[in-house]
Scaffold this motif. Structure first.
Motif, PDB file in Angstrom:
ATOM      1  N   SER A 108      38.317  40.928  29.913  1.00  0.00           N
ATOM      2  CA  SER A 108      39.748  40.349  29.898  1.00  0.00           C
ATOM      3  C   SER A 108      40.710  40.889  30.765  1.00  0.00           C
ATOM      4  CB  SER A 108      40.250  40.187  28.439  1.00  0.00           C
ATOM      5  OG  SER A 108      39.394  39.190  27.553  1.00  0.00           O
ATOM      6  N   ALA A 109      40.641  42.351  30.606  1.00  0.00           N
ATOM      7  CA  ALA A 109      41.510  43.124  31.605  1.00  0.00           C
ATOM      8  C   ALA A 109      41.412  42.858  33.256  1.00  0.00           C
ATOM      9  CB  ALA A 109      41.652  44.627  31.299  1.00  0.00           C
ATOM     10  N   LEU A 110      40.039  42.812  33.413  1.00  0.00           N
ATOM     11  CA  LEU A 110      39.645  42.917  34.873  1.00  0.00           C
ATOM     12  C   LEU A 110      39.928  41.035  35.272  1.00  0.00           C
ATOM     13  CD1 LEU A 110      36.109  44.564  34.429  1.00  0.00           C
ATOM     14  CD2 LEU A 110      38.031  45.096  36.030  1.00  0.00           C
ATOM     15  N   VAL A 111      39.587  40.156  34.434  1.00  0.00           N
ATOM     16  CA  VAL A 111      39.920  38.764  34.785  1.00  0.00           C
ATOM     17  C   VAL A 111      41.472  38.782  34.941  1.00  0.00           C
ATOM     18  CG1 VAL A 111      40.070  36.449  33.863  1.00  0.00           C
ATOM     19  CG2 VAL A 111      38.026  37.680  33.819  1.00  0.00           C
ATOM     20  N   ALA A 112      42.261  39.459  33.918  1.00  0.00           N
ATOM     21  CA  ALA A 112      43.616  39.308  34.343  1.00  0.00           C
ATOM     22  C   ALA A 112      44.267  39.819  35.369  1.00  0.00           C
ATOM     23  CB  ALA A 112      44.177  39.886  33.178  1.00  0.00           C
ATOM     24  N   ALA A 113      43.465  41.082  35.966  1.00  0.00           N
ATOM     25  CA  ALA A 113      44.088  41.792  37.240  1.00  0.00           C
ATOM     26  C   ALA A 113      43.565  40.940  38.436  1.00  0.00           C
ATOM     27  CB  ALA A 113      43.029  42.952  37.342  1.00  0.00           C
ATOM     28  N   CYS A 114      42.745  40.109  38.462  1.00  0.00           N
ATOM     29  CA  CYS A 114      42.182  39.210  39.416  1.00  0.00           C
ATOM     30  C   CYS A 114      43.263  37.925  39.482  1.00  0.00           C
ATOM     31  CB  CYS A 114      40.929  38.671  39.405  1.00  0.00           C
ATOM     32  SG  CYS A 114      39.469  39.800  39.382  1.00  0.00           S
ATOM     33  N   VAL A 115      43.782  37.530  38.388  1.00  0.00           N
ATOM     34  CA  VAL A 115      44.767  36.448  38.282  1.00  0.00           C
ATOM     35  C   VAL A 115      46.124  37.020  38.706  1.00  0.00           C
ATOM     36  CG1 VAL A 115      45.901  35.088  36.680  1.00  0.00           C
ATOM     37  CG2 VAL A 115      43.304  35.113  36.328  1.00  0.00           C
ATOM     38  N   ASP A 116      46.310  38.189  38.538  1.00  0.00           N
ATOM     39  CA  ASP A 116      47.542  38.659  38.776  1.00  0.00           C
ATOM     40  C   ASP A 116      47.619  38.896  40.400  1.00  0.00           C
ATOM     41  OD1 ASP A 116      48.658  39.006  36.352  1.00  0.00           O
ATOM     42  OD2 ASP A 116      48.102  40.823  36.320  1.00  0.00           O
ATOM     43  N   ARG A 117      46.461  39.441  40.937  1.00  0.00           N
ATOM     44  CA  ARG A 117      46.350  39.259  42.575  1.00  0.00           C
ATOM     45  C   ARG A 117      46.459  38.072  43.280  1.00  0.00           C
ATOM     46  NH1 ARG A 117      44.554  44.315  45.020  1.00  0.00           N
ATOM     47  NH2 ARG A 117      44.216  45.771  43.319  1.00  0.00           N
ATOM     48  N   ALA A 118      45.700  37.014  42.477  1.00  0.00           N
ATOM     49  CA  ALA A 118      45.896  35.572  43.009  1.00  0.00           C
ATOM     50  C   ALA A 118      47.496  35.097  43.265  1.00  0.00           C
ATOM     51  CB  ALA A 118      44.842  34.892  42.198  1.00  0.00           C
ATOM     52  N   ARG A 119      47.930  35.341  41.955  1.00  0.00           N
ATOM     53  CA  ARG A 119      49.384  35.070  41.949  1.00  0.00           C
ATOM     54  C   ARG A 119      50.312  35.537  42.847  1.00  0.00           C
ATOM     55  NH1 ARG A 119      48.945  34.122  35.877  1.00  0.00           N
ATOM     56  NH2 ARG A 119      49.166  32.046  35.673  1.00  0.00           N
ATOM     57  N   ALA A 120      50.172  36.959  43.170  1.00  0.00           N
ATOM     58  CA  ALA A 120      50.868  37.842  43.849  1.00  0.00           C
ATOM     59  C   ALA A 120      50.782  37.419  45.444  1.00  0.00           C
ATOM     60  CB  ALA A 120      50.331  39.309  43.753  1.00  0.00           C
ATOM     61  N   THR A 121      49.603  36.697  45.660  1.00  0.00           N
ATOM     62  CA  THR A 121      49.447  36.273  47.098  1.00  0.00           C
ATOM     63  C   THR A 121      49.455  34.780  47.349  1.00  0.00           C
ATOM     64  OG1 THR A 121      47.100  36.425  47.116  1.00  0.00           O
ATOM     65  CG2 THR A 121      47.827  38.240  47.569  1.00  0.00           C
ATOM     66  N   GLU A 122      50.171  34.146  46.070  1.00  0.00           N
ATOM     67  CA  GLU A 122      50.462  32.723  46.246  1.00  0.00           C
ATOM     68  C   GLU A 122      49.217  31.617  46.370  1.00  0.00           C
ATOM     69  OE1 GLU A 122      53.645  32.271  48.740  1.00  0.00           O
ATOM     70  OE2 GLU A 122      54.894  33.395  47.494  1.00  0.00           O
TER      71      GLU A 122
END
Length: 170
Positions: A108-122
């Motif tokens: 879950s933490a790894l998936v959340a980190a990927c989602v956060d990166r995707a959001r940060a790069t729009e």
């Protein structure tokens, strides 16, 4: 909903000293699900952490100083690691958690980190593909807000069906 990892679990970029551990745990995790169905060629691709970290971002989950999980974040469809990504999308590949560490929240933490990166790069969405037998991973993706996208399912090689999950971000 924001994922809060358990105390002591950290997600960070892979380091050179992690490469062997990530290779071993990734192959073991995929073998644990696919069994003899995991081809030698794909096992070699899973073990090539250094290779994929040169064109994408490999993240690791660390608990108690030990690498317990890893994921490859693909920033856009132009990446050599991209699999069937559409314009504006990011991707998740090769999510693996050490079988001894399942249930601690590393996946879950790894998936959340990927989602956060995707959001940060729009990115407009984040997509991934999984095999039919990875049902525990499917539950994790659905809990993280991904939806099944059966119209995107595909077979990279005859007889190996990959099912798609997408999370819209915009």
């Amino acid at each position: 909903m924001r994922h809060i990892p358990p105390k002591g679990l950290k997600v960070r970029a892979v380091r050179d000293e992690d490469l062997e551990a990530v290779a071993t745990l990734t192959v073991a995790a995929f073998r644990g699900v696919a069994g003899p169905g995991l081809s030698d060629a794909y096992a070699a691709e899973l073990a090539d952490v250094a290779g994929r970290s040169s064109s994408s971002i490999v993240l690791v989950a660390v608990l108690g100083g030990e690498v317990v999980g890893a994921v490859t974040y693909v920033s856009d469809p132009a990446s050599p690691m991209a699999e069937m990504l559409r314009p504006g999308e990011a991707g998740i590949r090769m999510l693996a958690v050490d079988p001894r560490a399942r249930g601690v929240g590393a996946g879950s933490a790894l998936v959340a980190a990927c989602v956060d990166r995707a959001r940060a790069t729009e990115r407009v969405a984040i997509a991934l593909f999984s095999t039919d037998v990875m049902v525990a991973a499917h539950r994790l993706y659905l809990r993280a807000g991904f939806e099944r996208a059966p119209e995107r399912d595909w077979e990279p090689v005859p007889g190996l069906r990959l099912v798609s999950f997408v999370k819209q971000l915009g």
